[in-house]
Design an enzyme around this catalytic site. Structure first.
Site, PDB file in Angstrom:
ATOM      1  N   ASN A 160     -34.134 -35.565 -16.568  1.00 57.31           N
ATOM      2  CA  ASN A 160     -32.843 -34.888 -16.403  1.00 57.31           C
ATOM      3  C   ASN A 160     -31.916 -35.569 -15.406  1.00 57.31           C
ATOM      4  O   ASN A 160     -30.695 -35.484 -15.547  1.00 57.31           O
ATOM      5  CB  ASN A 160     -33.053 -33.412 -16.034  1.00 57.31           C
ATOM      6  CG  ASN A 160     -33.861 -33.225 -14.773  1.00 57.31           C
ATOM      7  OD1 ASN A 160     -34.637 -34.095 -14.369  1.00 57.31           O
ATOM      8  ND2 ASN A 160     -33.689 -32.073 -14.134  1.00 57.31           N
ATOM      9  N   LYS A 183     -42.228 -45.052 -12.221  1.00 60.89           N
ATOM     10  CA  LYS A 183     -42.205 -44.902 -13.676  1.00 60.89           C
ATOM     11  C   LYS A 183     -41.297 -43.739 -14.033  1.00 60.89           C
ATOM     12  O   LYS A 183     -41.593 -42.584 -13.757  1.00 60.89           O
ATOM     13  CB  LYS A 183     -43.588 -44.643 -14.272  1.00 60.89           C
ATOM     14  CG  LYS A 183     -43.576 -44.756 -15.815  1.00 60.89           C
ATOM     15  CD  LYS A 183     -44.718 -44.033 -16.491  1.00 60.89           C
ATOM     16  CE  LYS A 183     -44.431 -42.571 -16.710  1.00 60.89           C
ATOM     17  NZ  LYS A 183     -43.349 -42.328 -17.751  1.00 60.89           N
ATOM     18  N   SER A 237     -42.860 -31.549 -15.316  1.00 58.59           N
ATOM     19  CA  SER A 237     -43.262 -30.244 -15.821  1.00 58.59           C
ATOM     20  C   SER A 237     -44.500 -29.720 -15.099  1.00 58.59           C
ATOM     21  O   SER A 237     -45.258 -30.478 -14.476  1.00 58.59           O
ATOM     22  CB  SER A 237     -43.562 -30.334 -17.319  1.00 58.59           C
ATOM     23  OG  SER A 237     -44.720 -31.130 -17.540  1.00 58.59           O
ATOM     24  N   GLU A 258     -42.915 -31.630  -7.636  1.00 62.67           N
ATOM     25  CA  GLU A 258     -41.740 -30.779  -7.805  1.00 62.67           C
ATOM     26  C   GLU A 258     -41.662 -30.454  -9.287  1.00 62.67           C
ATOM     27  O   GLU A 258     -41.342 -31.312 -10.104  1.00 62.67           O
ATOM     28  CB  GLU A 258     -40.485 -31.498  -7.309  1.00 62.67           C
ATOM     29  CG  GLU A 258     -39.327 -30.552  -7.036  1.00 62.67           C
ATOM     30  CD  GLU A 258     -38.340 -30.500  -8.177  1.00 62.67           C
ATOM     31  OE1 GLU A 258     -37.453 -29.637  -8.163  1.00 62.67           O
ATOM     32  OE2 GLU A 258     -38.449 -31.310  -9.109  1.00 62.67           O
ATOM     33  N   CYS A 292     -33.886 -28.074 -12.729  1.00 62.81           N
ATOM     34  CA  CYS A 292     -34.991 -27.204 -12.321  1.00 62.81           C
ATOM     35  C   CYS A 292     -34.521 -26.006 -11.518  1.00 62.81           C
ATOM     36  O   CYS A 292     -35.199 -24.979 -11.487  1.00 62.81           O
ATOM     37  CB  CYS A 292     -36.035 -28.003 -11.542  1.00 62.81           C
ATOM     38  SG  CYS A 292     -35.359 -28.831 -10.086  1.00 62.81           S
ATOM     39  N   GLU A 392     -39.687 -20.947 -18.676  1.00 65.25           N
ATOM     40  CA  GLU A 392     -38.540 -21.811 -18.390  1.00 65.25           C
ATOM     41  C   GLU A 392     -37.883 -22.270 -19.691  1.00 65.25           C
ATOM     42  O   GLU A 392     -38.529 -22.847 -20.560  1.00 65.25           O
ATOM     43  CB  GLU A 392     -38.982 -23.019 -17.569  1.00 65.25           C
ATOM     44  CG  GLU A 392     -37.844 -23.896 -17.103  1.00 65.25           C
ATOM     45  CD  GLU A 392     -38.309 -25.050 -16.239  1.00 65.25           C
ATOM     46  OE1 GLU A 392     -37.544 -25.469 -15.356  1.00 65.25           O
ATOM     47  OE2 GLU A 392     -39.435 -25.539 -16.445  1.00 65.25           O
TER      48      GLU A 392
END
Length: 489
Positions: A160, A183, A237, A258, A292, A392
């Site tokens: 994102n 990565k 995720s 996170e 998020c 979510e």
């Protein structure tokens, strides 16, 4: 030295950046990078594996002692220089982010500015790497507590915010004296590789910054399993975070995870309704809802629910959806899989009793025949246990629920396995003070839209992760402490 990329059948094919060189993967397979707005393949990157992971980590380990030996101010200056180059290339990098991720151009420009800011802030901390000298219980002795680097850090970033998340991690990692292997998500690897290319214009020693590409199950898993890295930092995720937690356990690696969020947006009866509506729209639909900390579920006092909902729905209907290179509010979803997930969640919510107040399906009409488009959607619900209130969405859909009072809003907000961010609108200071103790989220926005500060702290509770990012507390994660007993008798 080989070039960063070559033209293959009219499309750019990138290489890994390892040990200061652009190198081909040992696996002759590639991942196609798609433009979410057009579904056109814009580039390809190596589908790296264990050998590539090993080469990158070995290069990072070899470079780390000399890098840590540099004065922090020298490390910080290189971060400042990289931030300057990023800003000088802001427009080009922003257009790359639009092409690989799909956010509107004005938002992508903001992301690139944020990427540079993360590096600049880290550099500013160079003169504040302090330790402690404390008295000893022994005569003629002092105890020194120093902060030193971990060694090699693996940074895994989400799709994102591909450029900003890379810099959010490499800034403090490098400032602390670690070397890094980055990565990015396989769908958005280009901006990270382009930032690595900018670093070659500076005096970073070879191996300090390494950027590789591949899938999470392939390259990502290989990096985490490898014995060299001591710290793994992930933005991604919950599923990925738990898999990394399990994989890292064998070597007792340190983790900063996170993960997802399901932010509640609580509107009390005394709120400034206009300000709350504006914040609710921005905090839900920026980056197509793919943040998020996004407003994911709304609890509005029943005394103002009708007025708030009407104004909110009107504002959502006014959002302009379209070509992210144009002046629009909302671009496409990131991928086909993502838009299909949103479609399923809305269908399930409707089946469970939710009412569609606006939107509720894929975009139709001219300009939307190709790409991953979904309408900005508002749902009315009356059951907090519905999946749309607990899972979510990470897309342009938000459910709204009327509550009897502020206490019910707090209670329902806390009934979540997530604990990243929350929003509250009220003018009552007594209620605001209760949030510190009663609202169980790591980050709370009061009477304002989302958007965290680079010098604050960004961390979640429960399934939203462990550790945190940003500010002095985020920087602390990239150090370990060493205690020395200095006897001078």
């Amino acid at each position: 030295m080989a070039a960063m990329k070559e033209l293959v059948k009219g499309t750019d094919r990138y290489r890994h950046f390892i040990g200061g060189q652009w190198v081909d993967s040992t696996i002759k397979e590639w991942i196609e990078v798609e433009n979410p707005a057009t579904e056109v393949v814009i580039a390809s990157v190596p589908k790296g594996g264990e050998d590539d992971a090993d080469r990158a980590l070995v290069a990072a380990r070899a470079a780390q002692p000399a890098w840590e030996a540099l004065p922090p101010q020298a490390r910080g200056q290189l971060l400042r220089d990289l931030a300057r180059l990023i800003l000088e290339n802001r427009e080009r990098l922003a257009r790359i982010v639009v092409a690989e991720q799909g956010k509107p151009l004005q938002e992508a420009r903001g992301e690139i500015e944020g990427a540079a800011l993360y590096l600049t802030y880290a550099a500013e901390e160079a003169r504040r790497i302090t330790g402690d000298i404390i008295p000893s219980d022994m005569p003629n002795e002092q105890v020194w507590i120093q902060r030193v680097a971990h060694g090699v850090v693996v940074a895994l970033t989400a799709w994102n915010y591909p450029a900003a998340l890379m810099c959010r991690k490499i800034g403090p990692a490098l400032l602390a004296g670690n070397t890094v292997v980055v990565k990015s998500h396989e769908g958005t690897p280009l901006s990270a590789l382009e930032i690595a290319q900018l670093s070659t214009q500076l005096d970073f020693p070879p191996g300090v910054i390494n950027v590789v590409s591949g899938t999470g199950e392939g390259m990502g898993a290989a990096l985490v399993r490898h014995p060299i890295p001591r710290l793994i930092t992930l933005t991604g995720s919950v599923r990925a975070g738990k898999a990394i937690f399990r994989s890292a356990a064998d070597d007792l690696k340190l983790l900063r995870l996170e993960l997802g969020g399901k932010a509640p947006f609580i509107v009390a009866e005394d709120a400034d309704i206009g300000a709350a509506v504006r914040a609710a729209v921005l905090s839900r639909f920026e980056n197509c809802g793919q943040i998020c900390i996004c407003n994911e579920r709304m609890y509005v006092h029943r005394k103002i629910a009708d007025e708030f909902t009407a104004r909110f729905v009107d504002a959502v209907k006014a959002l302009k959806v379209g070509d992210p290179m144009a002046l629009v509010d909302v671009g496409p979803k990131f991928s086909k899989a993502e838009v299909e997930k949103v479609e399923r969640m809305v269908a399930q919510a409707k089946q469970a009793g939710a009412s569609v107040l606006t939107g509720g399906g894929r975009m139709q009409g001219e300009g939307f025949a190709r790409g991953h488009w979904y309408e900005p959607t508002v749902l009315s619900v009356n059951d907090n246990q519905m999946a749309i209130m607990q899972d979510e969405v990470f897309g342009p859909v938000v459910p709204i629920m009327a509550v009897t009072d502020f206490d019910e809003g707090l209670r329902l907000a806390n009934k979540s396995r997530y604990g990243l961010s929350a929003y509250v609108f009220t003018k009552d200071m007594r209620r605001l003070m209760r949030l510190v103790r009663e609202l169980k989220f790591g980050e709370i926005y009061v009477n304002r839209p989302g958007g965290d500060a680079v010098h604050a702290h960004h961390a979640g509770l429960r399934d939203s992760g462990i550790g945190g990012e940003d500010g002095k507390y985020g920087l602390e994660a990239y150090f370990q402490k060493k205690t020395m007993y200095i006897n001078y008798a």
